[in-house]
Design a protein around this motif. Structure first.
Motif, short mmCIF file in Angstrom:
data_model
loop_
_atom_site.label_atom_id
_atom_site.label_comp_id
_atom_site.label_asym_id
_atom_site.label_seq_id
_atom_site.Cartn_x
_atom_site.Cartn_y
_atom_site.Cartn_z
N GLY A 426 0.85 -1.25 0.33
CA GLY A 426 -0.03 0.08 -0.07
C GLY A 426 0.82 1.30 -0.12
N LYS A 427 0.19 2.43 0.26
CA LYS A 427 0.78 3.73 0.27
C LYS A 427 1.96 3.66 1.12
N GLY A 428 3.39 3.91 0.73
CA GLY A 428 4.47 4.32 1.67
C GLY A 428 4.78 2.87 2.15
N GLY A 429 4.16 1.61 1.64
CA GLY A 429 4.56 0.43 2.23
C GLY A 429 4.07 0.25 3.75
N SER A 430 3.03 1.06 4.15
CA SER A 430 3.03 1.24 5.68
C SER A 430 1.58 0.15 5.90
N TYR A 431 1.08 -0.37 4.93
CA TYR A 431 -0.42 -1.26 5.45
C TYR A 431 0.50 -2.73 5.67
N MET A 432 -0.42 -3.69 6.27
CA MET A 432 0.02 -4.85 6.47
C MET A 432 -1.11 -5.43 5.28
N VAL A 433 -0.44 -6.20 4.30
CA VAL A 433 -1.19 -7.03 3.27
C VAL A 433 -1.00 -8.27 3.15
N THR A 434 -1.27 -9.14 2.41
CA THR A 434 -0.98 -10.31 2.16
C THR A 434 -0.55 -10.56 0.70
N ASP A 435 0.24 -11.25 0.28
CA ASP A 435 0.90 -11.39 -1.15
C ASP A 435 1.38 -12.97 -1.00
N SER A 463 -0.44 -2.65 14.34
CA SER A 463 -1.20 -1.48 14.93
C SER A 463 -2.41 -1.65 13.99
N HIS A 464 -3.51 -1.21 14.77
CA HIS A 464 -4.72 -0.89 14.15
C HIS A 464 -5.17 0.42 14.25
N ALA A 465 -5.83 0.61 12.89
CA ALA A 465 -5.99 1.95 12.79
C ALA A 465 -7.20 2.21 11.95
N THR A 466 -7.80 3.59 11.72
CA THR A 466 -8.85 3.75 10.82
C THR A 466 -7.75 4.20 9.72
N ASP A 467 -8.20 3.82 8.62
CA ASP A 467 -7.20 3.88 7.26
C ASP A 467 -6.98 5.41 7.35
N PRO A 468 -5.65 5.85 7.31
CA PRO A 468 -5.50 7.14 6.99
C PRO A 468 -5.47 7.83 5.77
N TYR A 469 -5.19 6.85 4.50
CA TYR A 469 -5.30 7.11 3.41
C TYR A 469 -6.56 6.70 2.71
N LYS A 470 -7.31 6.26 3.28
CA LYS A 470 -8.55 5.62 2.62
C LYS A 470 -8.31 4.81 1.42
N GLU A 471 -7.39 4.01 1.47
CA GLU A 471 -7.08 2.98 0.28
C GLU A 471 -7.82 1.84 0.36
N ASN A 472 -8.59 1.65 1.63
CA ASN A 472 -9.43 0.22 1.87
C ASN A 472 -10.83 0.56 2.28
N ASN A 473 -11.86 0.14 1.65
CA ASN A 473 -13.04 0.26 1.76
C ASN A 473 -13.43 -0.15 3.35
N GLU A 474 -12.98 -0.97 3.69
CA GLU A 474 -13.17 -1.47 4.90
C GLU A 474 -12.99 -0.43 5.96
N ARG A 475 -12.24 0.57 5.66
CA ARG A 475 -11.59 1.64 6.47
C ARG A 475 -10.86 1.24 7.80
N GLN A 476 -11.22 0.00 8.61
CA GLN A 476 -10.34 -0.36 9.64
C GLN A 476 -9.15 -1.18 8.87
N VAL A 477 -7.98 -0.80 9.28
CA VAL A 477 -6.86 -1.60 8.74
C VAL A 477 -5.64 -2.10 9.70
N LEU A 478 -4.93 -2.84 9.44
CA LEU A 478 -3.77 -3.12 10.07
C LEU A 478 -2.51 -2.58 9.57
N MET A 479 -1.63 -1.59 10.37
CA MET A 479 -0.67 -1.05 9.68
C MET A 479 0.67 -1.28 10.57
N PHE A 480 1.73 -0.83 9.69
CA PHE A 480 3.04 -1.10 10.65
C PHE A 480 3.21 0.07 11.54
N THR A 481 3.78 -0.12 12.70
CA THR A 481 3.95 1.20 13.61
C THR A 481 5.25 0.80 14.43
N LYS A 482 5.95 2.01 14.87
CA LYS A 482 6.98 1.70 15.90
C LYS A 482 6.51 0.83 17.07
#
Length: 506
Positions: A426-435, A463-482
């Protein structure tokens, strides 16, 4: 001579009139009991049209005579009065032969006397039977064996039946004479004055701790079941079910001392010994679902169930998930040996059951797995899963051990579901995705700390977040965080460790 004939005629006529009167009175009396029960029944069911076809044939008294066994421990969780009222109010009197109340052995004499006095006013069909054991399922079977009907319906004292609950169960038994017919449940924390039926279809599954959990069917699963009168159930909640008396006796004969260790044991025995269990969407009951508590000796019972039924592959998995040692007494070991000998009477094994009945509904980790589980919130109420339609992890309610939501942590460091692994994207490689899994790339590898919390090879956490970039229709996403400090993990951070099952035997 003529006078004698006339006298005979009058005697016969009087007897016939008396018999007709008693029959009418009996029918009227049954109706009165039913009417009285309905007036006493505080719970009302506002039934809506179910999602499946509910066409069924009315069965006559010539087809079946029903004995209902109400099992009670007479404790504070019970709604025994409501249970019996609902049975009398909603069971066709032409089919109902008797209501047997199986009272737990531990119930005191004073409490038993109060119950006897209370139910004496209900109907002559109701009989109190004091059990010989504190084992609820065994009490059911013992009382069920003494039932006079050719169909026995078992109902626990935490269940209230609704109108038209019986006929769909009876029709299912006609289709599956060596089977168990189970109503669909609506679960409540307490019985209120009015319960509106949701007609949400439930499905039971089990996990490798041999726990049973119910969840609502998805829209797709419901669509696939539209025309089904009944659905095969791999496991079921034994709080309410119907069974032919002949098959009940068969299940009793393959079980030493008629002692079943809960719903899982009864479910496995039903399928492996030539029968089957079927959930009937058109038959509805309401159940008070008390808080889940561990029963004394429960872990030991599960181990004995596993030893009796599971074949080598699944028994090894059970032991990995349940590594705590269990010590059986000499009597328990003897009992288990007898049980295994009884099991030899059954012509199906657990491999057949997993392949034919369970299919893909229960997750089985691969040989490379170190652990498996969900990505779920710390509260445990919501989970993430990979779906074919998106590479992002979707946001869903948790369902126990179902494929598509379960991930396994491999010895080589990947978090895998099917053929896909967790990585960044995803944007900036910050989303957790499957491949598609690449076992040589560091971006697919995860490591754990001493608390079994996961972080990426680049030292980032989930980390769990409300999608900051609105790339996912589900709105709730998992992201990488410190990663938070291990000594003070963030309450907002989603941790895999709190829901993962570790295979400590690998």
């Amino acid at each position: 001579m003529r006078m004698r004939k006339d006298a005979k005629f009058y005697v016969v006529a009087i007897i016939l009139v008396a018999l007709i009167y008693l029959a009418i009175k009996g029918t009227s009396s049954n109706r009165d009991f039913r009417k009285a029960a309905k007036s006493k029944l505080q719970l009302t069911s506002e039934q809506k049209a179910p999602p499946s076809s509910c066409d069924h044939h009315e069965l006559t008294a010539e087809d079946v005579k029903v004995s209902i066994v109400v099992s009670t421990k007479a404790n504070e969780d019970a709604v025994i009065t409501q249970t019996v009222n609902s049975v009398l109010a909603h069971t066709d009197p032409s089919l109902l032969l008797e209501v047997l109340i199986a009272v737990d052995k531990m119930v005191t004499k004073d409490r038993l006397q109060l119950l006897t006095q209370e139910f004496a006013e209900y109907s002559p069909l109701v009989t109190i039977m004091h059990g010989q054991t504190g084992d609820r399922l065994k009490n059911k079977f013992v009382v069920g064996h003494s039932a006079k009907g050719n169909v026995v319906v078992f109902i626990d004292d935490t269940v209230v039946v609704t109108e038209n609950y019986l006929n769909p169960l009876l029709e299912t038994l006609k289709d599956h004479p060596e089977g168990i017919a189970v109503p669909s449940y609506d679960y409540f924390t307490e019985m209120t004055a009015s319960v509106e039926k949701t007609w949400s279809l439930m499905k039971w599954v089990f996990g490798w701790r041999l726990d049973i959990e119910a969840y609502e069917l998805s829209f797709q699963e419901i669509a696939n079941r539209q025309q089904d009168i009944s659905m095969p159930a791999m496991v079921f909640d034994s709080s309410a079910f119907a069974i032919y008396k002949t098959y009940l006796e068969k299940l009793g004969s393959i079980k030493h001392d008629m002692r079943y260790a809960g719903s899982t044991d009864l479910s496995f025995a039903t399928w492996l010994c030539g029968g089957g269990a079927y959930v009937v969407p058109c038959s509805r009951v309401a159940k008070v679902q008390s808080a889940s508590t561990s029963m004394p000796g429960e872990n030991k019972m599960k181990h004995m169930v596993a030893e009796r039924y599971l074949t080598e592959k699944y028994l090894r998995l059970f032991r990995q998930v349940n590594p705590a040692p269990v010590s059986l007494t000499k009597e328990e070991n003897n009992h288990l040996t007898i049980e295994k000998n009884f099991q030899k009477k059954c012509h199906r094994d657990f491999d057949w059951y997993m392949k034919t009945i369970v299919k893909e509904d229960v997750f089985v980790p691969s040989d490379e797995a170190v652990a498996y589980g969900y990505f779920n919130s710390k509260s445990g109420h919501v989970c993430f899963r990979q779906t074919p339609a998106m590479i992002f992890l979707g946001y869903y309610g948790c369902k126990m051990h179902s494929r598509g939501k379960m991930f396994e942590y491999l010895k080589s460091g990947q978090l895998r579901s099917g053929n896909d692994c967790i990585t960044n994207g995803g944007k900036g490689g910050s989303y957790m995705v499957t491949d598609t899994c690449d076992y040589n790339k560091s971006s697919f590898k995860w490591i754990t700390n001493k608390h079994r919390q996961f972080k990426s090879a680049a030292n980032q956490c989930i980390s769990h977040a409300t999608d900051p970039y609105k790339e996912n229709n589900e709105r709730q996403v998992l992201m990488f965080t410190k990663c938070a400090e291990e000594s003070n993990p963030s309450s907002f951070q989603w941790q895999l460790w709190n829901s993962f099952i570790w295979l400590d035997g690998v």
